[in-house]
Write an enzyme that holds these catalytic residues in place. Structure first.
Site, short mmCIF file in Angstrom:
data_model
loop_
_atom_site.label_atom_id
_atom_site.label_comp_id
_atom_site.label_asym_id
_atom_site.label_seq_id
_atom_site.Cartn_x
_atom_site.Cartn_y
_atom_site.Cartn_z
N HIS A 67 -2.53 6.57 4.11
CA HIS A 67 -1.06 5.50 4.43
C HIS A 67 0.03 5.99 3.78
CE1 HIS A 67 -0.52 0.95 4.96
NE2 HIS A 67 0.02 1.66 5.94
N CYS A 105 0.85 -1.23 0.02
CA CYS A 105 0.04 0.06 0.12
C CYS A 105 0.80 1.27 0.02
CB CYS A 105 -0.84 -0.04 1.31
SG CYS A 105 -2.04 -1.39 1.11
#
Length: 522
Positions: free
Chosen positions: A150, A92
Site C-alpha cells: 500500500h 494506511c
C-alpha cells in the site's frame, strides 16, 4: 562468604574468559541503566510484524474482555508492552511510509488527494526516500517483505510496478498485496455477492497471480514465504517486514479459524493472525536464533469505528481510524528479544512508529543519510531498561509528537499533554449503519482534512492524556500557561523547519489499473 586469593583469581579467570568469548562472538556490552550489562549481538536480525487497522484495545493483553489470549499476548509477557505507542498517521499509506522511513508522511510526500494510494494512482513512496530495508542492506543485511504494501504500484503503465517493494530495498518479496484487503474483496457474501477484481489482486514479488484473490490461504501464504526467508537467512543478518492483511475490512479467516472466537468474525481474524505470529516466533526458537533477533509487533493505526463489530476496538480512547484523536493514532506495540529484553515489562514511554527506523540503524551500527530530518528516536535505551513494572522511577521521557491529517497539523502531544488545534467530528449513531453490529457499508464520519466536519479550535483544546486518556475533559488554559507556551514554541519551531514533500496521493489514471480493463470489470 570467604573470599581468599585463590577464589579471587578463579573469579578473574572466569571474567576474562567471558569477556574473551564475548569479544570472539562480536557482541556489544550495553548498560541496562540498572547496574547490569546486556549483551547485544552485532547486527541482530530485525522483524517487524505489522497488523492492519488493529485498535489499541483489540488484544487480550491490552484489556479486551472477550478476545482470547494467544501468542501475541505471550510475546508481550516475554518482552515489553508499550502503552503509549503512537502511529505516524491514522491511515494506511502514510502510517506505513512513516514506519519505513522514520519520517513524518508530510515530509515524505505521502499526503494529499485521498490521503492513501489508490489502485490507479501514479504516485508512490518517493525513491529518494531511504527505507529501513535500504539502510540495512548497506550494513550487510538481507531484506525481505511479505504481506500488504500500500505504498504505490504503477507509475506510467498498468504493469510497470515502479513503486513496488523491490524498488525500495527489499531483496526478497514474497506473496503480497500491493494495494490492500478491501471491503469490496468480501467473499463471505455478508456484504456483497462477489468480490471486485478492481480492488482485489494478489502479487508474488512483482507478478500478479490472483485477481480477485482467495482469502482461505492468504495468511498461510504470507507465513510460508516469511518462514522460508528466515530459514534461508538464518546464518546472516536479516530484516523481515511481515505486514498482515488482518484486521482491515473485509473480515476473513481461514476455515480452521472460523467460528472459533467468542468475539465473532473479528475475533476469528485475530486468532488467525495470532497463530501466524506464534509460528514466526517458534521458527526463531527452533533455529536457535531468537537471542539475536528483535521482533516488534504493532498496528499501523487505530481501529475503524464506523464499521462497528468489524472495525475493532480502541478501548477507552476517543475516535478511530482517519482521525487525530488518540483512538486513531495510539496502537498496540510489543517488543520481544529473549535474553536481551527483560520479560514482563510495561512501558509508559511516549514512543512512535517512526522510532522503528532509528532503532534498526542503531542496532545495525549504520548511519542513515544526513541530508534530511528524521522524526523518530532509537528505542534501544528503552529496550534495555530492565524495569518489570512502571514506577515513578521509570516515568516517560519528555517528548513532543506532531499529529497531521494530510499536510494540516491537527494536534501536538507534548509530554503528558495534548493540544488539539483542529478536530474531526466523531461517529455517534451506529444503529442506522450497523444493525445487530454488522455494518451495511464502509464509510468514515469525517475524512477530509479541510472539510466541513473539521473544527478549528482557537484557543486549542488541551488534555492531560495520562490522567484523561479518553480525551473527555478539556483543561482550563489559564491554569496551564507554561504548558501552552511550551507547546506553542515547539509547534512554531517545527513548522518553521518543515518542508512538505511533493504530494504523491493525488494523480490517478484509469490506464494504471493493474491487469484488466476496469470498464469490463464493473
Amino acid at each position: 562468604m570467604r573470599i581468599d586469593g585463590m577464589t579471587h583469581k578463579r573469579t578473574l579467570n572466569w571474567v576474562t574468559l567471558l569477556l574473551l568469548l564475548h569479544h570472539w562472538r562480536g557482541g556489544k556490552l550495553k548498560s541496562s541503566g540498572h547496574g547490569e550489562s546486556v549483551t547485544i549481538p552485532d547486527k541482530p536480525n530485525i522483524i517487524v510484524l505489522l497488523a492492519d487497522d488493529m485498535g489499541w484495545g483489540d488484544l487480550c493483553s491490552y484489556g479486551h474482555p472477550s478476545q482470547e489470549c494467544g501468542a501475541i499476548d505471550k510475546m508481550a509477557a516475554e518482552g515489553i508492552r508499550f502503552m503509549q505507542w503512537y502511529s505516524g498517521d491514522s491511515l494506511c499509506s502514510p502510517s506505513r511510509a512513516a514506519i519505513l522511513t522514520g519520517r513524518l508522511p508530510v515530509r515524505v510526500g505521502v499526503w494529499g488527494g485521498e490521503r492513501v494510494f489508490l489502485t490507479d494512482g501514479s504516485g508512490g513512496l518517493p525513491k529518494n526516500e531511504t527505507t529501513i530495508a535500504e539502510v540495512l542492506k548497506d550494513a550487510g543485511y538481507t531484506t525481505g517483505m511479505v504481506g500488504k504494501w500500500h505504498l504505490g504500484i504503477n507509475e506510467h503503465l498498468p504493469d510497470d510496478g515502479r513503486h513496488l517493494p523491490h524498488h525500495h530495498g527489499f531483496d526478497f518479496v514474497g506473496t503480497n498485496l500491493p494495494f490492500t484487503n478491501h471491503w469490496k474483496c468480501d467473499e463471505s457474501k455478508v456484504h456483497m455477492a462477489h468480490p471486485s477484481p478492481i480492488k482485489c489482486f494478489l502479487y508474488w514479488n512483482s507478478t500478479l497471480v490472483q485477481q480477485p484473490f482467495n482469502h482461505d490461504n492468504l495468511t498461510a501464504s504470507f507465513l510460508q514465504d516469511a518462514v522460508a526467508f528466515v530459514h534461508n537467512n538464518k546464518d546472516t543478518p536479516f530484516f523481515l517486514y511481515f505486514s498482515f492483511a488482518h484486521m482491515h475490512t473485509d473480515m476473513f479467516s481461514a476455515p480452521r479459524f472460523r467460528n472459533t472466537s467468542r468475539r465473532g468474525r473479528y475475533g476469528d481474524g485475530v486468532l488467525e493472525m495470532d497463530w501466524a505470529v506464534g509460528e514466526v516466533l517458534n521458527t526463531l526458537v527452533s533455529l536457535q536464533i531468537h537471542n539475536r533477533t528483535l521482533v516488534i509487533f504493532l498496528s499501523d493505526h487505530g481501529g475503524h469505528l464506523e464499521i462497528c463489530t468489524e472495525g475493532g476496538s480502541n478501548g477507552i480512547l476517543k475516535g478511530g481510524k482517519a482521525s487525530t484523536w488518540d483512538g486513531g493514532l495510539r496502537v498496540p506495540g510489543i517488543a520481544w528479544w529473549p535474553g536481551v529484553i527483560a520479560p514482563g515489562q510495561v512501558s509508559q514511554h511516549l514512543v512512535s512508529s517512526m522510532d522503528v527506523f532509528q532503532t534498526a540503524v542503531d542496532l545495525a551500527g549504520v548511519t542513515p543519510p544526513k541530508d534530511r530530518t528524521y522524526d523518530g528516536k532509537s528505542l534501544v535505551p528503552i529496550l534495555l531498561q530492565n524495569t518489570p513494572f512502571p514506577t515513578r522511577d521509570s516515568a516517560p521521557t519528555p517528548r513532543t509528537l506532531f499529529h497531521y491529517c494530510s499536510d494540516r497539523l491537527m494536534a501536538v502531544r507534548h509530554g503528558s499533554y495534548k493540544a488539539h488545534f483542529y478536530t474531526m467530528e466523531l461517529p455517534t449513531n451506529y444503529t442506522n449503519h450497523c444493525p445487530s453490529g454488522v455494518p451495511m457499508e464502509e464509510y468514515f464520519t469525517s475524512y477530509d482534512c479541510y472539510g466541513p466536519l473539521v473544527t478549528h479550535h482557537d484557543p486549542p483544546l488541551l488534555f492531560n492524556i495520562d490522567r484523561d486518556p479518553g480525551e473527555l475533559y478539556p483543561l482550563p488554559l489559564q491554569q496551564y500557561t507554561q504548558v501552552m507556551i511550551d507547546i506553542f514554541q515547539a509547534k512554531l519551531q517545527h513548522e518553521a523547519k518543515l518542508v512538505p514533500g511533493v504530494p504523491q496521493c493525488v494523480e490517478t489514471s484509469v490506464t494504471l489499473q493493474p491487469c484488466c480493463n476496469p470498464i469490463l470489470l464493473l
